[in-house]
Write a protein that holds these residues in place. Structure first.
Motif, PDB file in Angstrom:
ATOM      1  N   MET A 250       0.823  -1.209   0.000  1.00  0.00           N
ATOM      2  CA  MET A 250       0.000   0.000   0.000  1.00  0.00           C
ATOM      3  C   MET A 250       0.851   1.251   0.000  1.00  0.00           C
ATOM      4  SD  MET A 250      -2.959   1.404   0.218  1.00  0.00           S
ATOM      5  CE  MET A 250      -2.469   2.948  -0.456  1.00  0.00           C
ATOM      6  N   SER A 251       1.835   1.271   0.912  1.00  0.00           N
ATOM      7  CA  SER A 251       2.674   2.456   0.988  1.00  0.00           C
ATOM      8  C   SER A 251       4.086   2.046   1.381  1.00  0.00           C
ATOM      9  CB  SER A 251       2.089   3.408   2.018  1.00  0.00           C
ATOM     10  OG  SER A 251       1.941   2.739   3.248  1.00  0.00           O
ATOM     11  N   HIS A 252       5.023   2.915   1.135  1.00  0.00           N
ATOM     12  CA  HIS A 252       6.397   2.599   1.502  1.00  0.00           C
ATOM     13  C   HIS A 252       7.048   3.821   2.118  1.00  0.00           C
ATOM     14  CE1 HIS A 252       7.273   4.822  -2.177  1.00  0.00           C
ATOM     15  NE2 HIS A 252       8.490   4.940  -1.698  1.00  0.00           N
ATOM     16  N   THR A 253       8.153   3.593   2.752  1.00  0.00           N
ATOM     17  CA  THR A 253       8.851   4.686   3.399  1.00  0.00           C
ATOM     18  C   THR A 253      10.279   4.736   2.914  1.00  0.00           C
ATOM     19  OG1 THR A 253       7.507   4.396   5.338  1.00  0.00           O
ATOM     20  CG2 THR A 253       9.546   5.598   5.640  1.00  0.00           C
ATOM     21  N   VAL A 254      10.781   5.940   2.677  1.00  0.00           N
ATOM     22  CA  VAL A 254      12.201   6.121   2.433  1.00  0.00           C
ATOM     23  C   VAL A 254      12.815   6.055   3.816  1.00  0.00           C
ATOM     24  CG1 VAL A 254      13.951   7.648   1.524  1.00  0.00           C
ATOM     25  CG2 VAL A 254      11.679   7.635   0.518  1.00  0.00           C
ATOM     26  N   THR A 255      13.521   5.001   4.129  1.00  0.00           N
ATOM     27  CA  THR A 255      13.870   4.761   5.532  1.00  0.00           C
ATOM     28  C   THR A 255      15.349   4.442   5.689  1.00  0.00           C
ATOM     29  OG1 THR A 255      13.376   3.348   7.409  1.00  0.00           O
ATOM     30  CG2 THR A 255      13.216   2.335   5.275  1.00  0.00           C
TER      31      THR A 255
ATOM     32  N   GLN B  76      15.431   1.417  11.215  1.00  0.00           N
ATOM     33  CA  GLN B  76      13.999   1.406  11.507  1.00  0.00           C
ATOM     34  C   GLN B  76      13.417   0.035  11.246  1.00  0.00           C
ATOM     35  OE1 GLN B  76      12.763   4.955   9.196  1.00  0.00           O
ATOM     36  NE2 GLN B  76      11.579   5.364  11.051  1.00  0.00           N
ATOM     37  N   GLN B  77      12.650  -0.449  12.237  1.00  0.00           N
ATOM     38  CA  GLN B  77      12.031  -1.764  12.094  1.00  0.00           C
ATOM     39  C   GLN B  77      10.805  -1.658  11.206  1.00  0.00           C
ATOM     40  OE1 GLN B  77      11.323  -3.027  16.151  1.00  0.00           O
ATOM     41  NE2 GLN B  77      12.515  -4.861  15.717  1.00  0.00           N
ATOM     42  N   GLN B  78      10.657  -2.650  10.363  1.00  0.00           N
ATOM     43  CA  GLN B  78       9.449  -2.724   9.538  1.00  0.00           C
ATOM     44  C   GLN B  78       8.282  -3.156  10.407  1.00  0.00           C
ATOM     45  OE1 GLN B  78       8.420  -2.559   6.200  1.00  0.00           O
ATOM     46  NE2 GLN B  78      10.261  -1.453   5.616  1.00  0.00           N
ATOM     47  N   THR B  79       7.096  -2.727  10.056  1.00  0.00           N
ATOM     48  CA  THR B  79       5.916  -3.187  10.761  1.00  0.00           C
ATOM     49  C   THR B  79       4.905  -3.671   9.734  1.00  0.00           C
ATOM     50  OG1 THR B  79       4.266  -2.613  12.416  1.00  0.00           O
ATOM     51  CG2 THR B  79       4.731  -0.942  10.766  1.00  0.00           C
ATOM     52  N   HIS B  80       3.930  -4.386  10.217  1.00  0.00           N
ATOM     53  CA  HIS B  80       2.869  -4.851   9.316  1.00  0.00           C
ATOM     54  C   HIS B  80       1.536  -4.615  10.024  1.00  0.00           C
ATOM     55  CE1 HIS B  80       0.526  -7.222   6.559  1.00  0.00           C
ATOM     56  NE2 HIS B  80       0.093  -7.965   7.569  1.00  0.00           N
ATOM     57  N   THR B  81       0.624  -3.926   9.359  1.00  0.00           N
ATOM     58  CA  THR B  81      -0.684  -3.688   9.963  1.00  0.00           C
ATOM     59  C   THR B  81      -1.620  -4.805   9.528  1.00  0.00           C
ATOM     60  OG1 THR B  81      -0.237  -1.352   9.601  1.00  0.00           O
ATOM     61  CG2 THR B  81      -2.458  -1.926  10.321  1.00  0.00           C
TER      62      THR B  81
END
Lengths: 48, 471
Positions: free
Chosen positions: A1-6, A10-15
């Motif tokens: 759905m969306s991504h982050t320039v990270t 930073q830990q990834q999360t999943h909703t």
């Protein structure tokens, strides 16, 4: 759905989709109740 | 003012992979709760009887709440932007719920001033903080569709009344079985007090749910496939940021204030008088061809169009632009007002159609304005700027009823008015819409001297919100 320039720290999360569904249900059910009652009241305009 | 660590903005920054579709329900949980403010009419008569007060004395409670909404949104907007949505929603819930508890105590003990203090002042502060916070958060999560985002949240405010009205009737019937919700029956004061305490618990749970699932995006987050440079290409849309203190020095802010004031005043002109107005427009001598039940149905229909307009028109503004959509609200709205005044009494369907379109534009005007602010001033302090703009709503809340009631007072006595008696008030509204139309046309991009320096990041901005030079 969306991504982050990270950065890598930073830990990834999943909703969970179930959580999103539950949240939408919690606001959707009262809204549907309100809509149903308002449509019922408004119908008096056309039947009265 | 520091907030407890569990409410701190830093604790709410979403990690990569967070799904932004969890944020609209959080926003709706707050707006569906505070939207109860538009359902106060269900217990108005009960309070008049309970306190042996006039309608005006009871009506003041709602007026205080709306004025406090405008004041608190203007005063606490910067605090809301600095501390983030969780702290703001939590604070809003505390004030909103306290308002019901103190107000309920006032009803229980027969002290009207407690109702003014509770629902009016405390509840009004909850309204102001709760109104702006979810809106600015959604704008940040949906930079690609700001109109859709603000439409979703502010639709909830309209929806809140749709829920609270029937729910309140059912609860008052539960607490006072002699009251069945039909015309002529009035619930006891004790039933209204019990309703207030019950709503306090329901809204506390609902708003806390919103407060604890809400998140803010990381400063470098953007939706998949969204290219911020594409935004720059649209006229009036800036990729720069303007602080709240600088925004109120710009002509754009005051032109938009005028636009909102005119649009809301014109909408209130119909909402304020909806039920008696439709009966008066189709009056034949002493009797109206529109029954009281049908008039109540008309009010319900307007509520639906008010809510739908918030979502539909605001979402449409993402495609056709904010300035053009306000040209529609104000220009086409004025045409429908003229139709209402001149041929509205020829057929019920025509009257209903004109009023429904006007009210959908009224709702659309509310929902689109935060996105318009974001276009003009950026996302940096959009919540605080929105808060200051809402003083236009408070002013319109006073001006709209004053105009309509003032004109009708000169035309005759209630119950004997006909369509022609409404024409002067309706044409005043047309004039107001024309003023708003011109103000909207005059809106140009904000001058460079008001922009924040490029080095401003959300983090430094929060650390020093008034850092920007006042140029």
């Amino acid at each position: 759905m969306s991504h982050t320039v990270t950065d890598d720290r930073q830990q990834q999360t999943h909703t969970p989709v179930a959580l999103i569904g539950l949240a939408w249900t919690l606001v959707g059910v009262p809204l549907a109740y309100g809509l149903y009652n308002t449509v019922k009241a408004a119908s008096a305009l056309f039947s009265g | 003012m520091a907030v407890p660590s569990f409410l701190a903005r830093e604790r709410t920054i979403a990690r990569p992979g967070f799904n932004r579709w969890l944020i609209p329900p959080a926003a709706l949980a707050v707006h569906l709760s505070i939207g109860q403010a538009y359902a106060t009419s269900v217990y108005k008569n009960a309070l008049v009887e309970h306190f042996d007060a006039s309608l005006t004395e009871i009506g003041i409670i709602f007026s205080i709440a709306i004025v406090m909404l405008g004041i608190s949104a203007a005063l606490f907007g910067t605090w809301v932007d600095r501390n983030g949505p969780r702290a703001a929603m939590f604070t809003s819930a505390v004030f909103w719920v306290s308002g019901f508890l103190v107000g309920g105590l006032g009803i229980e003990t027969g002290q009207l001033w407690l109702l003014y203090l509770g629902y009016g002042v405390l509840g009004g502060i909850g309204l102001g903080i709760g109104y702006i916070s979810p809106v600015s958060t959604l704008i940040k999560w949906f930079p690609d569709r700001p109109g859709l985002a603000t439409g979703m949240a502010i639709m909830g405010f309209g929806g809140g009344a749709l829920i609270a009205s029937p729910l309140s009737r059912q609860l008052m019937n539960f607490y006072d079985p002699a009251y069945d919700g039909t015309a002529g029956t009035v619930p006891s004061g004790e039933a209204v007090a019990a309703l207030f305490f019950t709503l306090a618990v329901i809204y506390l749970v609902f708003m806390m749910f919103g407060a604890f699932i809400v998140r803010v995006p990381a400063s470098d987050w953007r939706p998949a496939g969204f290219d911020p440079s594409s935004v720059k290409k649209k006229s009036l849309v800036t990729s720069e940021n303007v602080s709240a203190n600088n925004a109120i020095k710009t002509p754009q802010f005051w032109l938009l204030w005028t636009v909102l004031f005119c649009n809301v005043t014109a909408g209130i002109g119909i909402l304020e008088q909806a039920a008696p107005m439709i009966q008066d427009f189709f009056r034949d001598g002493e009797l109206s061809t529109v029954a009281a039940a049908s008039a109540a149905g008309f009010v319900g229909l307007l509520s639906l169009f008010n809510m739908a307009g918030r979502f539909v028109w605001s979402s449409t503004s993402d495609f056709i632009g904010r300035k053009p959509i306000y040209m529609v609200y104000l220009g086409i709205g004025a045409v429908f007002y003229v139709l209402l005044a001149t041929v509205g009494s020829t057929a019920t369907w025509l009257f209903v159609l004109c009023a429904a379109v006007i009210i959908s534009f009224y709702g659309g005007g509310f929902a689109t304005v935060p996105a318009y602010l974001r276009d003009l001033f950026g996302t940096y302090q959009v919540g605080a700027i929105h808060g200051r703009l809402l003083t236009a709503w408070a002013a319109a809340g006073v001006a709209g009823p004053l105009i309509v009631n003032g004109v009708l007072d000169t035309q005759g006595t209630p119950g004997q008015l006909v369509a022609a008696n409404y024409r002067p008030a309706l044409f005043i509204m047309v004039g107001l819409l024309a003023v708003g139309f011109v103000a909207n046309l005059l809106i140009k991009p904000v001058a460079e001297k008001y922009w924040e320096q490029k080095a401003t990041t959300p983090a430094t901005a929060r650390a020093n919100p008034e850092r920007s030079a006042v140029r």
